[in-house]
Scaffold this motif. Structure first.
Motif, mmCIF file in Angstrom:
data_model
loop_
_atom_site.group_PDB
_atom_site.id
_atom_site.type_symbol
_atom_site.label_atom_id
_atom_site.label_comp_id
_atom_site.label_asym_id
_atom_site.label_seq_id
_atom_site.Cartn_x
_atom_site.Cartn_y
_atom_site.Cartn_z
ATOM 1 N N LEU A 192 0.823 -1.211 0.000
ATOM 2 C CA LEU A 192 0.000 0.000 0.000
ATOM 3 C C LEU A 192 0.861 1.268 0.000
ATOM 4 O O LEU A 192 0.558 2.241 -0.693
ATOM 5 C CB LEU A 192 -0.908 -0.045 1.234
ATOM 6 C CG LEU A 192 -1.949 1.049 1.470
ATOM 7 C CD1 LEU A 192 -3.084 0.475 2.328
ATOM 8 C CD2 LEU A 192 -1.352 2.259 2.168
ATOM 9 N N PHE A 193 1.949 1.256 0.745
ATOM 10 C CA PHE A 193 2.770 2.465 0.916
ATOM 11 C C PHE A 193 3.573 2.831 -0.327
ATOM 12 O O PHE A 193 3.533 3.993 -0.774
ATOM 13 C CB PHE A 193 3.661 2.303 2.151
ATOM 14 C CG PHE A 193 2.871 2.182 3.424
ATOM 15 C CD1 PHE A 193 2.457 3.307 4.106
ATOM 16 C CD2 PHE A 193 2.506 0.939 3.913
ATOM 17 C CE1 PHE A 193 1.710 3.209 5.281
ATOM 18 C CE2 PHE A 193 1.760 0.820 5.076
ATOM 19 C CZ PHE A 193 1.351 1.951 5.757
ATOM 20 N N PRO A 194 4.296 1.901 -0.940
ATOM 21 C CA PRO A 194 4.987 2.270 -2.188
ATOM 22 C C PRO A 194 4.011 2.649 -3.295
ATOM 23 O O PRO A 194 4.326 3.488 -4.136
ATOM 24 C CB PRO A 194 5.794 1.018 -2.540
ATOM 25 C CG PRO A 194 5.241 -0.081 -1.722
ATOM 26 C CD PRO A 194 4.674 0.542 -0.498
ATOM 27 N N SER A 195 2.826 2.045 -3.264
ATOM 28 C CA SER A 195 1.812 2.387 -4.262
ATOM 29 C C SER A 195 1.369 3.844 -4.111
ATOM 30 O O SER A 195 1.271 4.586 -5.103
ATOM 31 C CB SER A 195 0.605 1.447 -4.126
ATOM 32 O OG SER A 195 -0.426 1.845 -4.999
ATOM 33 N N LEU A 196 1.114 4.266 -2.878
ATOM 34 C CA LEU A 196 0.711 5.650 -2.629
ATOM 35 C C LEU A 196 1.851 6.622 -2.944
ATOM 36 O O LEU A 196 1.615 7.702 -3.491
ATOM 37 C CB LEU A 196 0.294 5.823 -1.167
ATOM 38 C CG LEU A 196 -1.125 5.390 -0.792
ATOM 39 C CD1 LEU A 196 -1.309 5.453 0.720
ATOM 40 C CD2 LEU A 196 -2.159 6.271 -1.490
ATOM 41 N N ALA A 197 3.056 6.226 -2.617
ATOM 42 C CA ALA A 197 4.216 7.087 -2.887
ATOM 43 C C ALA A 197 4.378 7.311 -4.387
ATOM 44 O O ALA A 197 4.631 8.437 -4.833
ATOM 45 C CB ALA A 197 5.470 6.463 -2.298
ATOM 46 N N LYS A 199 2.029 6.956 -6.755
ATOM 47 C CA LYS A 199 0.868 7.671 -7.278
ATOM 48 C C LYS A 199 0.967 9.172 -7.024
ATOM 49 O O LYS A 199 0.605 9.992 -7.874
ATOM 50 C CB LYS A 199 -0.403 7.124 -6.639
ATOM 51 C CG LYS A 199 -1.667 7.895 -7.024
ATOM 52 C CD LYS A 199 -2.884 7.355 -6.276
ATOM 53 C CE LYS A 199 -4.119 8.186 -6.590
ATOM 54 N NZ LYS A 199 -5.308 7.699 -5.831
ATOM 55 N N ASN A 200 1.465 9.554 -5.849
ATOM 56 C CA ASN A 200 1.481 10.966 -5.447
ATOM 57 C C ASN A 200 2.852 11.620 -5.573
ATOM 58 O O ASN A 200 3.024 12.774 -5.163
ATOM 59 C CB ASN A 200 1.010 11.081 -4.003
ATOM 60 C CG ASN A 200 -0.450 10.701 -3.827
ATOM 61 O OD1 ASN A 200 -1.345 11.484 -4.108
ATOM 62 N ND2 ASN A 200 -0.695 9.477 -3.363
ATOM 63 N N ASP A 201 3.815 10.882 -6.136
ATOM 64 C CA ASP A 201 5.165 11.387 -6.318
ATOM 65 C C ASP A 201 5.761 11.830 -4.977
ATOM 66 O O ASP A 201 6.254 12.959 -4.817
ATOM 67 C CB ASP A 201 5.173 12.551 -7.314
ATOM 68 C CG ASP A 201 6.584 12.909 -7.790
ATOM 69 O OD1 ASP A 201 7.458 12.017 -7.725
ATOM 70 O OD2 ASP A 201 6.802 14.064 -8.194
ATOM 71 N N LEU A 202 5.738 10.913 -4.002
ATOM 72 C CA LEU A 202 6.255 11.189 -2.668
ATOM 73 C C LEU A 202 7.613 10.518 -2.465
ATOM 74 O O LEU A 202 7.966 9.577 -3.168
ATOM 75 C CB LEU A 202 5.292 10.650 -1.592
ATOM 76 C CG LEU A 202 3.809 10.979 -1.719
ATOM 77 C CD1 LEU A 202 3.035 10.341 -0.567
ATOM 78 C CD2 LEU A 202 3.583 12.490 -1.749
ATOM 79 N N TYR A 203 8.359 11.009 -1.490
ATOM 80 C CA TYR A 203 9.549 10.301 -1.029
ATOM 81 C C TYR A 203 9.079 9.150 -0.148
ATOM 82 O O TYR A 203 8.087 9.274 0.588
ATOM 83 C CB TYR A 203 10.462 11.231 -0.233
ATOM 84 C CG TYR A 203 11.002 12.402 -1.041
ATOM 85 C CD1 TYR A 203 12.191 12.278 -1.749
ATOM 86 C CD2 TYR A 203 10.322 13.621 -1.070
ATOM 87 C CE1 TYR A 203 12.694 13.351 -2.483
ATOM 88 C CE2 TYR A 203 10.817 14.691 -1.802
ATOM 89 C CZ TYR A 203 12.002 14.553 -2.507
ATOM 90 O OH TYR A 203 12.497 15.612 -3.238
#
Length: 247
Positions: A192-197, A199-203
Motif C-alpha cells: 500500500l505504501f509504495p503504491s501511494l508514494a 501515485k502521489n510522487d512522494l519520497y
C-alpha cells in the motif's frame, strides 16, 4: 538626689548620644536603599537578559523551516523516559549538528489511526511544514482495518497537505505487519505504501522499522515499541531519505 549640675551633664550626654544614633540610623538607611536599588537593577538586568535569550530562541524557532512528523506512538516515543529520545528528536540533533535551519515538530499521538489523522490534519498543518513526514497506518493494520479505508485516509491526508502547501515535500513512512495477520492482508498492507508514494510522487521510507521490528533487544517488553536504541535505528532509516532533501 542628683545635683543640678550633674543632672545637666547627664542630659547633655543623652542628647549627644541621641544625635549620634540618629545620624548613624540615617546612614544605615541610606546604605540599605542603595543596596536594594543595586539589587533590583541586577535583577532587572538578569530578567532582561533572560527575556532577550527567550525572545531570540523564539525568533529562531519561528524563522526556521518546519519538518512536521505526523504519526502514532512510534513518533510520539511511547514508553521512553524522554520524548526527545524518539526518532524525531534524534533527527533534530542530526540537523543541529549540521547547523541547518530546520525545526522538527513532533506531532505523534499514541494509538493514532489514519482515521484519527484525518480528523486532526487541518490543525497540525497550522505549523506550515516545509517537509511533512507521514507515519501512520500501523495501528490500522494491527486492528485489521480494511485496507481500502486505510488507503483512502492516507490519501486524504496527502491531499490536505498538497492543497494547503503545494510546495511542501512529503515523505511517506512505509510499514509492515507481523505474519500472524494473514499472508494476503500483510502483503497488500506492505504494498500500500509504495503504491501511494508512486501515485502521489512522494519520497518513501521503505520500512520505518527496518532492522528493529521483531528484534527483541531493540524493542520494549510489548515487542512493538522500540527502545531508545531502537529509535536510533529508526532515525537512521528516516535520515537516509531526509538528508538529501535538506541539502
Amino acid at each position: 538626689m542628683l545635683m543640678p549640675k550633674n543632672r545637666q551633664l547627664i542630659l547633655n550626654s543623652i542628647r549627644t548620644n541621641l544625635k549620634i544614633f540618629i545620624k548613624f540610623s540615617r546612614f544605615l538607611v541610606l546604605i540599605l536603599l542603595v543596596a536594594c536599588k543595586s539589587d533590583n537593577a541586577n535583577k532587572g538586568g538578569n530578567a532582561e537578559t533572560t527575556s532577550t535569550a527567550a525572545a531570540t530562541e523564539q525568533a529562531k524557532t519561528t524563522s526556521s523551516k518546519k519538518i512536521v512528523v505526523f504519526g502514532d506512538s512510534l513518533t510520539a516515543g511511547y514508553g521512553l523516559d524522554d520524548v526527545n529520545d524518539a526518532f524525531p528528536g534524534i533527527i533534530q540533533d542530526k540537523i543541529d549538528a549540521l547547523q541547518l535551519d530546520y525545526t522538527v515538530v513532533n506531532s505523534g499521538v499514541s494509538g493514532e489511526t489514519t482515521s484519527g489523522g484525518i480528523n486532526r490534519i487541518d490543525w497540525v498543518l497550522n505549523e506550515e511544514p516545509s517537509i511533512f513526514i507521514l507515519e501512520l497506518g500501523a495501528n490500522d493494520g494491527l486492528r485489521g482495518v480494511p485496507l481500502q479505508q486505510t488507503k483512502e485516509n492516507l490519501q486524504g491526508i496527502i491531499d490536505a497537505v498538497k492543497k494547503r502547501y503545494p510546495s511542501t515535500k512529503i515523505i511517506l513512512a512505509g510499514m509492515q505487519l507481523p505474519p500472524n495477520m494473514g499472508q494476503t492482508y500483510t502483503t497488500e498492507f506492505k504494498n500500500l505504501f509504495p503504491s501511494l508514494a508512486k501515485k502521489n510522487d512522494l519520497y518513501l521510507i521503505p520500512f520505518l522499522l527496518d532492522n528493529v521490528g521483531g528484534i527483541a533487544a531493540l524493542n520494549q517488553s510489548d515487542g512493538i515499541h522500540p527502545t531508545k536504541e531502537g529509535h536510533e535505528i529508526l532515525a537512521t532509516n528516516v535520515w537516509n531519505v531526509l538528508k538529501p532533501i535538506l541539502k
